[in-house]
Design an enzyme around this catalytic site. Structure first.
Site, mmCIF file in Angstrom:
data_model
loop_
_atom_site.group_PDB
_atom_site.id
_atom_site.type_symbol
_atom_site.label_atom_id
_atom_site.label_comp_id
_atom_site.label_asym_id
_atom_site.label_seq_id
_atom_site.Cartn_x
_atom_site.Cartn_y
_atom_site.Cartn_z
ATOM 1 N N LEU A 37 26.183 4.382 -52.418
ATOM 2 C CA LEU A 37 25.944 3.686 -51.143
ATOM 3 C C LEU A 37 25.824 4.670 -49.979
ATOM 4 O O LEU A 37 26.564 5.655 -49.896
ATOM 5 C CB LEU A 37 27.081 2.696 -50.866
ATOM 6 C CG LEU A 37 27.319 1.646 -51.960
ATOM 7 C CD1 LEU A 37 28.448 0.682 -51.538
ATOM 8 C CD2 LEU A 37 26.056 0.852 -52.279
ATOM 9 N N HIS A 38 24.856 4.396 -49.087
ATOM 10 C CA HIS A 38 24.623 5.231 -47.912
ATOM 11 C C HIS A 38 24.522 4.329 -46.691
ATOM 12 O O HIS A 38 24.752 3.108 -46.801
ATOM 13 C CB HIS A 38 23.364 6.080 -48.111
ATOM 14 C CG HIS A 38 22.188 5.284 -48.602
ATOM 15 N ND1 HIS A 38 21.563 4.341 -47.816
ATOM 16 C CD2 HIS A 38 21.551 5.257 -49.807
ATOM 17 C CE1 HIS A 38 20.574 3.795 -48.508
ATOM 18 N NE2 HIS A 38 20.549 4.324 -49.712
ATOM 19 N N GLY A 40 22.103 3.048 -45.157
ATOM 20 C CA GLY A 40 21.187 1.918 -45.328
ATOM 21 C C GLY A 40 21.921 0.732 -45.956
ATOM 22 O O GLY A 40 21.779 -0.413 -45.512
ATOM 23 N N HIS A 41 22.721 1.011 -46.999
ATOM 24 C CA HIS A 41 23.490 -0.070 -47.631
ATOM 25 C C HIS A 41 24.503 -0.659 -46.651
ATOM 26 O O HIS A 41 24.754 -1.865 -46.653
ATOM 27 C CB HIS A 41 24.236 0.465 -48.857
ATOM 28 C CG HIS A 41 23.356 0.863 -49.998
ATOM 29 N ND1 HIS A 41 23.241 2.162 -50.421
ATOM 30 C CD2 HIS A 41 22.542 0.130 -50.800
ATOM 31 C CE1 HIS A 41 22.406 2.217 -51.448
ATOM 32 N NE2 HIS A 41 21.961 1.006 -51.690
ATOM 33 N N GLN A 65 14.925 -1.439 -65.232
ATOM 34 C CA GLN A 65 13.892 -1.169 -64.218
ATOM 35 C C GLN A 65 13.454 0.290 -64.188
ATOM 36 O O GLN A 65 12.676 0.679 -63.315
ATOM 37 C CB GLN A 65 14.362 -1.649 -62.842
ATOM 38 C CG GLN A 65 15.504 -0.867 -62.226
ATOM 39 C CD GLN A 65 16.010 -1.515 -60.948
ATOM 40 O OE1 GLN A 65 16.690 -2.525 -60.985
ATOM 41 N NE2 GLN A 65 15.689 -0.936 -59.796
ATOM 42 N N LYS A 153 12.992 -1.234 -46.915
ATOM 43 C CA LYS A 153 12.509 0.053 -47.443
ATOM 44 C C LYS A 153 11.780 -0.172 -48.774
ATOM 45 O O LYS A 153 10.777 0.461 -49.055
ATOM 46 C CB LYS A 153 13.693 0.995 -47.613
ATOM 47 C CG LYS A 153 13.497 2.052 -48.658
ATOM 48 C CD LYS A 153 13.539 3.412 -48.086
ATOM 49 C CE LYS A 153 13.170 4.510 -49.036
ATOM 50 N NZ LYS A 153 13.392 4.278 -50.444
ATOM 51 N N ASP A 154 12.335 -1.070 -49.610
ATOM 52 C CA ASP A 154 11.675 -1.436 -50.864
ATOM 53 C C ASP A 154 10.868 -2.700 -50.601
ATOM 54 O O ASP A 154 11.195 -3.790 -51.090
ATOM 55 C CB ASP A 154 12.712 -1.654 -51.962
ATOM 56 C CG ASP A 154 13.425 -0.364 -52.312
ATOM 57 O OD1 ASP A 154 12.756 0.580 -52.742
ATOM 58 O OD2 ASP A 154 14.653 -0.285 -52.116
ATOM 59 N N GLN A 157 9.432 -4.705 -53.564
ATOM 60 C CA GLN A 157 10.541 -5.361 -54.272
ATOM 61 C C GLN A 157 10.974 -6.615 -53.514
ATOM 62 O O GLN A 157 11.169 -7.675 -54.104
ATOM 63 C CB GLN A 157 11.717 -4.383 -54.394
ATOM 64 C CG GLN A 157 13.042 -5.025 -54.772
ATOM 65 C CD GLN A 157 14.144 -4.015 -54.994
ATOM 66 O OE1 GLN A 157 14.146 -3.315 -56.001
ATOM 67 N NE2 GLN A 157 15.096 -3.920 -54.084
ATOM 68 N N SER A 190 19.270 6.573 -51.995
ATOM 69 C CA SER A 190 20.233 7.245 -52.888
ATOM 70 C C SER A 190 19.592 8.470 -53.526
ATOM 71 O O SER A 190 20.282 9.402 -53.916
ATOM 72 C CB SER A 190 20.706 6.274 -53.973
ATOM 73 O OG SER A 190 21.258 5.133 -53.379
#
Ligand code: PAF
Length: 287
Positions: A37-38, A40-41, A65, A153-154, A157, A190
């Site tokens: 976790l960073h 962003g999380h 995935q 960011k994704d 997804q 990550s």
């Protein structure tokens, strides 16, 4: 400044443990993650806390995935640090199943992402979105969240998950949270820990290209792509070259490339390899 002390989250390892805990929770938001976790999380968790009484963070590096030759084995795993971050962010429950628990047998039934699964990230990483949607669907059934929070960011997804929730009637509110960037503009990920100092310097070309494209948005799709490509072409000649996988301007829902006369919403996307690290980034635009 140190973060205020908060109670450590409860850790559940199996669907049964999770179900017992979930029965005592009110309106619940889920933040699905693969750990490491960073900041962003942390932004996703903060958005989840604003929308629910209880926050569940799942930590699971999903083998389904990752394609052959991708970084499944090498993917950073830092569970103790993740627990500390979750405690600091006031997370109530961390759901961290093992691979055997999540996939007790061969996963024969999977979720087909439809056409969005075959383009861009889906073309570069065949089977990736099938793996993502399958694990997210399982997490949704296990956690039974009211709200689920994902990063923009994704972007592809996020669009695939929104479509799954709609087409398979999950009845969950999906929230997308804007990308968090480090002070130099690099989107948090990550995978950034893989980058050497020189690679990181080269990787900044991705966010610079998106910014340059965004600055050219009044010129329309051709001008936007041209401006972004100029930055990436220069970065391809860096000492540590940026090897472009794709640069595309797409419809925000279907991820089909927009025509040259497109007006309205779109997403400018880039994917590239720097050293052995594959990075993606994007920026939403209104043309
Ligand atoms: O974005 C991620 O970290 C993963 O793709 C997700 C959504 C947790 C599924 O494994």
């Amino acid at each position: 400044m140190t973060a205020p002390d908060r109670a450590a989250p409860v850790v559940a390892r199996t669907p049964e443990e999770l179900a017992r805990i979930r029965a005592g929770l009110g309106r619940t938001a889920l933040v699905p993650t693969m750990g490491a976790l960073h900041s962003g999380h942390r932004g996703l968790i903060a958005a989840a806390r604003e929308r629910a009484e209880a926050v569940v963070v799942s930590v699971f590096v999903n083998p389904l995935q990752f394609g052959p030759g991708e970084d499944y084995e090498r993917y950073p795993r830092a569970f103790d640090d993740d627990l500390r971050a979750c405690a600091e962010e006031g997370v109530d429950v961390v759901y961290a199943p093992g691979v055997e628990t999540m996939y007790p047998g061969e996963q024969i039934v999977t979720v087909d992402p439809g056409p969005i699964g075959d383009v861009l990230e889906g073309a570069s990483r065949p089977g990736h979105f099938r793996g993502v949607l399958t694990v997210v669907a399982k997490l949704f059934h296990m956690v039974r969240p009211d709200v689920a929070v994902f990063g923009q960011k994704d972007a592809q997804q996020l669009a695939a998950i929104r479509r799954m929730v709609r087409d398979l009637a999950f009845g969950i509110t999906v929230v997308g949270v804007p990308t968090v960037r480090d002070h130099d503009g690099l989107a948090t990920s990550s995978r950034n820990v893989y980058l050497s100092e020189d690679e990181r310097a080269s990787a900044l070309a991705l966010s610079r290209a998106l910014l340059s494209g965004a600055d050219a948005s009044v010129t329309g799709p051709v001008g936007i792509l041209g401006a972004a490509r100029e930055v990436l072409d220069a970065a391809a000649a860096d000492t540590v070259p940026v090897e472009l996988d794709y640069l595309a301007l797409v419809d925000a829902h279907t991820f089909a490339e927009v025509p040259p006369d497109h007006r309205g919403e779109a997403v400018l996307l880039v994917a590239a390899r720097v050293g052995s690290t594959r990075l993606i980034d994007n920026v939403p635009l209104t043309l």
